[in-house]
Write a protein that holds these residues in place. Structure first.
Motif, short mmCIF file in Angstrom:
data_model
loop_
_atom_site.label_atom_id
_atom_site.label_comp_id
_atom_site.label_asym_id
_atom_site.label_seq_id
_atom_site.Cartn_x
_atom_site.Cartn_y
_atom_site.Cartn_z
N THR A 25 -0.69 9.33 3.03
CA THR A 25 -0.80 7.88 3.26
C THR A 25 -1.43 7.65 4.62
O THR A 25 -1.60 8.58 5.42
N GLN A 52 0.84 -1.19 0.00
CA GLN A 52 0.00 0.00 0.00
C GLN A 52 0.87 1.25 0.00
O GLN A 52 2.10 1.16 0.08
N GLN A 54 -2.79 -8.58 0.98
CA GLN A 54 -2.87 -7.33 0.22
C GLN A 54 -1.80 -7.28 -0.86
O GLN A 54 -2.04 -6.80 -1.97
#
Length: 258
Positions: free
Chosen positions: A183, A12, A38
């Motif tokens: 983020t 991510q 993920q």
């Protein structure tokens, strides 16, 4: 020239944006993260030039397993991007000691183990480079971000030392120094500096700079440190040119709560 890229904390944020950009340009990219589900989802979305794997950057054995897995898939390691990092904010004395130590485990030990573990592969590569994620917090120590700032100073120092030491092997060791990036890391951050400076950089902004460094020629004109964003560049130049008292007063202003 097509290169093979290994990215930590790539599931991510900046890591994912960097992986997407490199795959878009035809590079083979290893997406390594503790969140293997993920990471796997992202790799499947990006296609055959992406490969997911598990990595706990604070663990040497995990690094060895991840690098072996990557080499088996890609054949060669050209660029290691030490992106994985964590941040705890707030007053130093009110932050639990285990959170300070966890910051050092991930942000410092993770980078150090990664560089040490990757060396044997990089020294054999036709093109070899390490790009570390440092921070504008490594320009001058940041109030309410003390252990994070200290960790990024360590990354900066390690980067400088290895960029000189490993020149004989043809391995450049560089870092990027962004200010606050949009983020999950900065969500609900408890520091006055983020309120005054703001969050003006996106993961894509950082990814694009990493991509430029990855392609830059392997000569001394490529700077060891690359500040990202106008505000970071101003702070970086101010730190280099002004007396220490000016740097301290500037950071006192940014750390003063309203």
């Amino acid at each position: 020239m097509s290169l093979n890229i290994f990215i930590t904390g790539a599931a991510q944020g900046i890591g994912a944006a960097t992986a997407q950009l490199f795959v878009k340009h035809g590079f083979k990219v290893g997406i390594y993260d503790k969140n293997i589900a993920q990471a796997t989802t992202l790799a499947e979305q990006l296609g055959q030039n992406a490969h997911a794997g598990f990595l706990d950057v604070s663990d040497e054995t995990s690094w060895k397993n991840a690098l072996n897995d990557f080499i088996e898939w890609a054949g060669e390691l050209n660029i290691l991007i030490n992106n994985a990092g964590i941040l705890f904010s707030g007053a130093f004395e009110n932050t639990a000691l285990d959170q300070h130590l966890r910051t050092i485990d991930i942000n410092v030990k993770g980078v150090l183990i990664g560089c040490h573990s990757a060396f044997e592969y990089l020294k054999k590569a036709r093109f070899a480079r390490i790009i570390n994620l440092s921070s504008a917090s490594a320009i001058y120590g940041q109030a309410d971000l003390a252990s994070y700032s200290a960790s990024k100073f360590a990354v900066r120092g390690l980067t400088e030392a290895l960029d000189v030491e490993w020149q004989k092997y043809g391995i450049r060791v560089l870092d990027v120094m962004p200010l606050f990036v949009q983020t999950a890391m900065v969500k609900d951050m408890d520091a006055a500096s983020i309120q005054k400076i703001g969050v003006n950089l996106s993961p894509q902004d950082v990814a694009e700079q990493i991509f430029k460094l990855a392609k830059s020629p392997n000569h001394l004109l490529t700077p060891t440190h690359t500040p990202i964003g106008l505000k970071t560049k101003v702070l970086y130049q101010l730190s280099a040119l002004s007396p220490q008292i000016i740097n301290r007063l500037t950071n006192l202003y940014f750390s003063k709560r309203a």
